[in-house]
Design a protein around this motif. Structure first.
Motif, PDB file in Angstrom:
ATOM      1  N   ASP B  48      11.530  -6.591  -7.940  1.00 51.09           N
ATOM      2  CA  ASP B  48      12.056  -5.408  -7.258  1.00 51.09           C
ATOM      3  C   ASP B  48      13.491  -5.654  -6.817  1.00 51.09           C
ATOM      4  O   ASP B  48      14.078  -6.694  -7.133  1.00 51.09           O
ATOM      5  CB  ASP B  48      11.147  -5.013  -6.085  1.00 51.09           C
ATOM      6  CG  ASP B  48      11.083  -6.098  -5.028  1.00 51.09           C
ATOM      7  OD1 ASP B  48      11.951  -7.000  -5.056  1.00 51.09           O
ATOM      8  OD2 ASP B  48      10.164  -6.069  -4.190  1.00 51.09           O
ATOM      9  N   ALA B  49      14.064  -4.709  -6.085  1.00 50.89           N
ATOM     10  CA  ALA B  49      15.476  -4.795  -5.720  1.00 50.89           C
ATOM     11  C   ALA B  49      15.798  -6.053  -4.908  1.00 50.89           C
ATOM     12  O   ALA B  49      16.905  -6.573  -4.963  1.00 50.89           O
ATOM     13  CB  ALA B  49      15.878  -3.542  -4.938  1.00 50.89           C
ATOM     14  N   LEU B  50      14.807  -6.562  -4.164  1.00 51.46           N
ATOM     15  CA  LEU B  50      15.051  -7.743  -3.337  1.00 51.46           C
ATOM     16  C   LEU B  50      14.828  -9.044  -4.107  1.00 51.46           C
ATOM     17  O   LEU B  50      14.979 -10.140  -3.564  1.00 51.46           O
ATOM     18  CB  LEU B  50      14.127  -7.723  -2.120  1.00 51.46           C
ATOM     19  CG  LEU B  50      14.380  -6.606  -1.110  1.00 51.46           C
ATOM     20  CD1 LEU B  50      13.245  -6.539  -0.103  1.00 51.46           C
ATOM     21  CD2 LEU B  50      15.706  -6.837  -0.405  1.00 51.46           C
ATOM     22  N   GLY B  51      14.411  -8.914  -5.366  1.00 52.79           N
ATOM     23  CA  GLY B  51      14.160 -10.119  -6.155  1.00 52.79           C
ATOM     24  C   GLY B  51      12.735 -10.617  -6.031  1.00 52.79           C
ATOM     25  O   GLY B  51      12.399 -11.670  -6.562  1.00 52.79           O
ATOM     26  N   ASN B  52      11.876  -9.863  -5.319  1.00 53.78           N
ATOM     27  CA  ASN B  52      10.478 -10.273  -5.210  1.00 53.78           C
ATOM     28  C   ASN B  52       9.730  -9.964  -6.501  1.00 53.78           C
ATOM     29  O   ASN B  52       9.941  -8.907  -7.098  1.00 53.78           O
ATOM     30  CB  ASN B  52       9.791  -9.549  -4.050  1.00 53.78           C
ATOM     31  CG  ASN B  52      10.337 -10.018  -2.716  1.00 53.78           C
ATOM     32  OD1 ASN B  52      10.542 -11.211  -2.522  1.00 53.78           O
ATOM     33  ND2 ASN B  52      10.608  -9.072  -1.826  1.00 53.78           N
ATOM     34  N   PRO B  53       8.844 -10.851  -6.910  1.00 53.49           N
ATOM     35  CA  PRO B  53       8.108 -10.601  -8.142  1.00 53.49           C
ATOM     36  C   PRO B  53       7.091  -9.483  -7.978  1.00 53.49           C
ATOM     37  O   PRO B  53       6.455  -9.358  -6.934  1.00 53.49           O
ATOM     38  CB  PRO B  53       7.410 -11.938  -8.413  1.00 53.49           C
ATOM     39  CG  PRO B  53       7.344 -12.615  -7.097  1.00 53.49           C
ATOM     40  CD  PRO B  53       8.530 -12.157  -6.320  1.00 53.49           C
ATOM     41  N   ARG B  54       6.964  -8.663  -8.980  1.00 52.08           N
ATOM     42  CA  ARG B  54       5.979  -7.568  -9.003  1.00 52.08           C
ATOM     43  C   ARG B  54       5.232  -7.646 -10.325  1.00 52.08           C
ATOM     44  O   ARG B  54       5.819  -7.921 -11.356  1.00 52.08           O
ATOM     45  CB  ARG B  54       6.682  -6.212  -8.926  1.00 52.08           C
ATOM     46  CG  ARG B  54       7.276  -5.895  -7.577  1.00 52.08           C
ATOM     47  CD  ARG B  54       6.244  -5.299  -6.628  1.00 52.08           C
ATOM     48  NE  ARG B  54       6.778  -5.227  -5.273  1.00 52.08           N
ATOM     49  CZ  ARG B  54       6.622  -6.202  -4.369  1.00 52.08           C
ATOM     50  NH1 ARG B  54       5.971  -7.299  -4.668  1.00 52.08           N
ATOM     51  NH2 ARG B  54       7.134  -6.070  -3.165  1.00 52.08           N
ATOM     52  N   PHE B  55       3.925  -7.354 -10.251  1.00 47.79           N
ATOM     53  CA  PHE B  55       3.164  -7.329 -11.510  1.00 47.79           C
ATOM     54  C   PHE B  55       3.576  -6.120 -12.338  1.00 47.79           C
ATOM     55  O   PHE B  55       4.016  -5.108 -11.797  1.00 47.79           O
ATOM     56  CB  PHE B  55       1.664  -7.270 -11.222  1.00 47.79           C
ATOM     57  CG  PHE B  55       1.144  -8.571 -10.696  1.00 47.79           C
ATOM     58  CD1 PHE B  55       1.118  -9.696 -11.509  1.00 47.79           C
ATOM     59  CD2 PHE B  55       0.689  -8.683  -9.393  1.00 47.79           C
ATOM     60  CE1 PHE B  55       0.650 -10.893 -11.028  1.00 47.79           C
ATOM     61  CE2 PHE B  55       0.229  -9.883  -8.898  1.00 47.79           C
ATOM     62  CZ  PHE B  55       0.211 -10.991  -9.715  1.00 47.79           C
ATOM     63  N   GLY B  56       3.463  -6.244 -13.630  1.00 45.24           N
ATOM     64  CA  GLY B  56       3.813  -5.125 -14.488  1.00 45.24           C
ATOM     65  C   GLY B  56       3.280  -5.359 -15.877  1.00 45.24           C
ATOM     66  O   GLY B  56       2.417  -6.211 -16.082  1.00 45.24           O
ATOM     67  N   SER B  57       3.766  -4.586 -16.812  1.00 47.03           N
ATOM     68  CA  SER B  57       3.289  -4.755 -18.185  1.00 47.03           C
ATOM     69  C   SER B  57       4.458  -4.687 -19.147  1.00 47.03           C
ATOM     70  O   SER B  57       4.383  -4.106 -20.213  1.00 47.03           O
ATOM     71  CB  SER B  57       2.249  -3.690 -18.514  1.00 47.03           C
ATOM     72  OG  SER B  57       2.816  -2.419 -18.282  1.00 47.03           O
ATOM     73  N   THR B  58       5.584  -5.281 -18.719  1.00 48.79           N
ATOM     74  CA  THR B  58       6.748  -5.263 -19.580  1.00 48.79           C
ATOM     75  C   THR B  58       6.788  -6.513 -20.455  1.00 48.79           C
ATOM     76  O   THR B  58       6.273  -7.556 -20.076  1.00 48.79           O
ATOM     77  CB  THR B  58       8.033  -5.165 -18.742  1.00 48.79           C
ATOM     78  OG1 THR B  58       9.137  -5.449 -19.591  1.00 48.79           O
ATOM     79  CG2 THR B  58       8.031  -6.167 -17.606  1.00 48.79           C
TER      80      THR B  58
END
Lengths: 294, 292
Positions: B48-58
């Motif tokens: 995200d914008a803060l550099g925190n990891p987020r799960f996704g499917s990219t």
């Protein structure tokens, strides 16, 4: 018991004759090349360690010129409360990982060798994966797991990660030893009236004890010295010694690192000496270097 | 206590051993397997914008691994690790052979001597080499006196990194080879000589096959940690000889791009699994041949 001892003797025996016969038989002449390589190898093996130990006693801050003997870097180490706290942290973590992994590892080793169920296959795979996983992958994965469940890097995360990593090591070492055991000895004890647990405690455990102690000492030194996993799973405040050494090395020359390195080496030597003495203390012929499962 | 008590015993025994597997399996599942699964999941994630990891499917991170810059580093790591493994093998045979067959009563002492440096902290040992190989060190000054040109450097080269890897992991090669050579019957070598084999020929037709399992084990034990190492390259290799480990470390700390770091870690893992698979197939085939 006697069959076990006899089997062990048999295993140890074949080493003895060639040494005595060497002179008489021309077939066993010394391979000069192999011996030359070995000598050169040992020189190179000890060269950097010699340098570290030597410069830990240097009077000057230089790491290139040796000026004279002093203990100032050792004083610097013991007067540095941060460094001694790190030392304490490393010792505590190593002890915790040792106890945890040996308890779980002993159970696993027996289970893997003797259980004939489907869980055995799964446990075998699960236990082996960490051994074929580079430490950096274990480190990164553990870091994610702890962050994922909301655990900030701390002493707890460090201990959990190190225990996990150690279980595989301990299990592999002990399992080899368990596989060597003769189950008939236990059966005999049970025919003589012992129940399963008594047979394990009174017959099998005494035979296993040296291997268990050696594995414990080995894992203690490995965890104490470990850097990669510690680097990924420790926090800022209780920082283990290896991680502190790493930051010190990166931010310029600090001769007290030499002193720390020397002290760590001496500590490990003492532990290895104990590991080597254990088979004798327990009355077995102290013939094999049992650290790697004998 | 004789006949009635015998039949139920095997069944109870079986369950006891299976129960012993439970704590370890549970622990490893919670702290290791789930961590690996998380790693796989996050390599398809985003930040995200803060550099925190987020799960996704990219697939961006996975594709990102194949950019030329990263690919070059991966290939370099592979080259270094293979080179280090081969050099370790070449060093380990004579050393293991000399100790196992000609160590005599000093055999155990020599093995201990071999293992001692391995218990000195890995970082400190690399640091020892760093100080020894630096341009103004005693060793280098001495080499210059012997006529080595002033433009000759060891530190900050690929060779230094490979040397560091060899130094760090060679024990893992020597010990298994030593173990199999020690177990080997010395009479076999004598038989080879009795049949008029030269020393070299006897070595390759008798000693090497007898210790092949040890050599394979050693190769795996050196190659695996060497591939993931980042200390040797960081302390001895300088900025131009980075390995995959350095990239991963950077993504997790300095760069704070966890998903990309996870993808790089996955790439390393997949590469190693391919090697391990080939290795296991080879050892299985060898074992089958040995049984025949």
């Amino acid at each position: 018991m006697t069959t076990l001892v006899a089997a062990e003797r048999e295993l140890a025996a074949p080493q003895a004759p060639p040494a005595g016969r060497r002179k008489g038989s021309g077939m066993n002449r010394k391979p000069r090349f192999a011996i030359a390589v070995t000598v050169a190898f040992f020189v190179l093996l000890y060269l950097p360690i010699f340098a570290v130990v030597l410069f830990s006693f240097n009077t000057k801050k230089s790491l290139t010129v040796f000026e004279g003997w002093s203990l100032r870097w050792y004083q610097a180490f013991f007067n540095d409360s941060e460094l001694t706290k790190s030392l304490q942290t490393s010792l505590v973590v190593a002890a915790a990982a040792m106890v945890g992994s040996v308890v779980i590892g002993v159970l696993l080793a027996f289970g893997l060798v003797r259980a004939r169920s489907r869980l055995g296959g799964a446990a075998n795979v699960i236990m082996l994966i960490p051994l074929i996983t580079p430490e950096i992958v274990t480190g990164v994965a553990s870091l994610m797991l702890f962050k994922g469940v909301g655990l900030q890097p701390s002493l707890t995360t460090l201990m959990l990660a190190q225990t996990t990593f150690s279980i595989s090591y301990v299990t592999v070492i002990l399992r080899a030893r368990v596989a060597e055991l003769n189950p008939e000895v236990e059966e005999a004890a049970m025919d003589l009236g012992a129940n399963r647990f008594q047979a394990l405690r009174l017959v099998t455990l005494p035979v296993m004890w040296p291997a268990i102690m050696s594995a414990a000492i080995l894992i203690f030194t490995i965890v104490f010295d470990d850097f990669v996993l510690a680097f990924f799973t420790s926090g800022v405040d209780p920082q283990p010694l290896s991680v502190r050494i790493y930051s010190a090395i990166r931010f310029g020359i600090q001769p007290s690192i030499n002193a720390v390195g020397t002290l760590m080496l001496v500590g490990s030597l003492v532990l290895i000496a104990i590991a080597l003495l254990i088979p004798r203390l327990f009355g077995r012929r102290g013939n094999s270097f049992d650290l790697f499962g004998g | 206590m004789t006949h009635e008590s015998l039949p139920p015993r095997p069944a109870r025994k079986e369950r006891l051993w299976t129960w012993m597997l439970v704590p370890g399996t549970a622990w490893m599942s919670v702290f290791f397997v789930s961590a690996l699964l998380l790693l796989i999941a996050l390599s398809f994630g985003t930040t995200d914008a803060l550099g925190n990891p987020r799960f996704g499917s990219t697939l961006d991170n996975v594709i990102g691994v194949f950019t030329p810059t990263y690919l070059r580093v991966i290939i370099r790591s592979l080259t270094y690790a293979v080179a280090a493994s081969v050099i370790c093998l070449v060093i380990a045979y004579p050393v293991a052979y000399a100790i196992a067959r000609h160590g005599g009563r000093y055999k155990n002492a020599l093995v201990a001597l071999l293992v001692v440096p391995f218990f000195a902290n890995y970082l400190v040992r690399m640091y020892g080499w760093q100080t020894l190989l630096s341009d103004e060190s005693m060793l280098m000054t001495w080499l210059r006196h012997l006529g080595v040109s002033a433009s000759f450097h060891i530190l900050d080269t690929g060779a230094a990194v490979i040397g560091g890897l060899v130094y760090g992991y060679v024990v893992f090669m020597i010990l298994p080879i030593y173990a199999s050579l020690e177990r080997m019957d010395g009479a076999l070598i004598e038989a080879g000589r009795d049949l008029y084999g030269s020393s070299l020929r006897t070595f390759f037709t008798v000693t090497v096959p007898a210790s092949r399992a040890g050599a394979y084990a050693g190769l795996a034990l050196v190659f695996l940690p060497a591939m993931g190492d980042f200390i040797s390259s960081q302390l001895l290799g300088g900025p131009d000889n980075l390995m995959v480990g350095n990239l991963i470390q950077e993504k997790f700390f300095a760069g704070q791009n966890w998903p990309l770091g996870a993808a790089l870690t996955m790439a390393l893992m997949v590469l190693l699994l391919i090697c391990m698979f080939a290795y296991l197939r080879q050892t299985a085939r060898d074992a089958k041949e040995a049984r025949r």
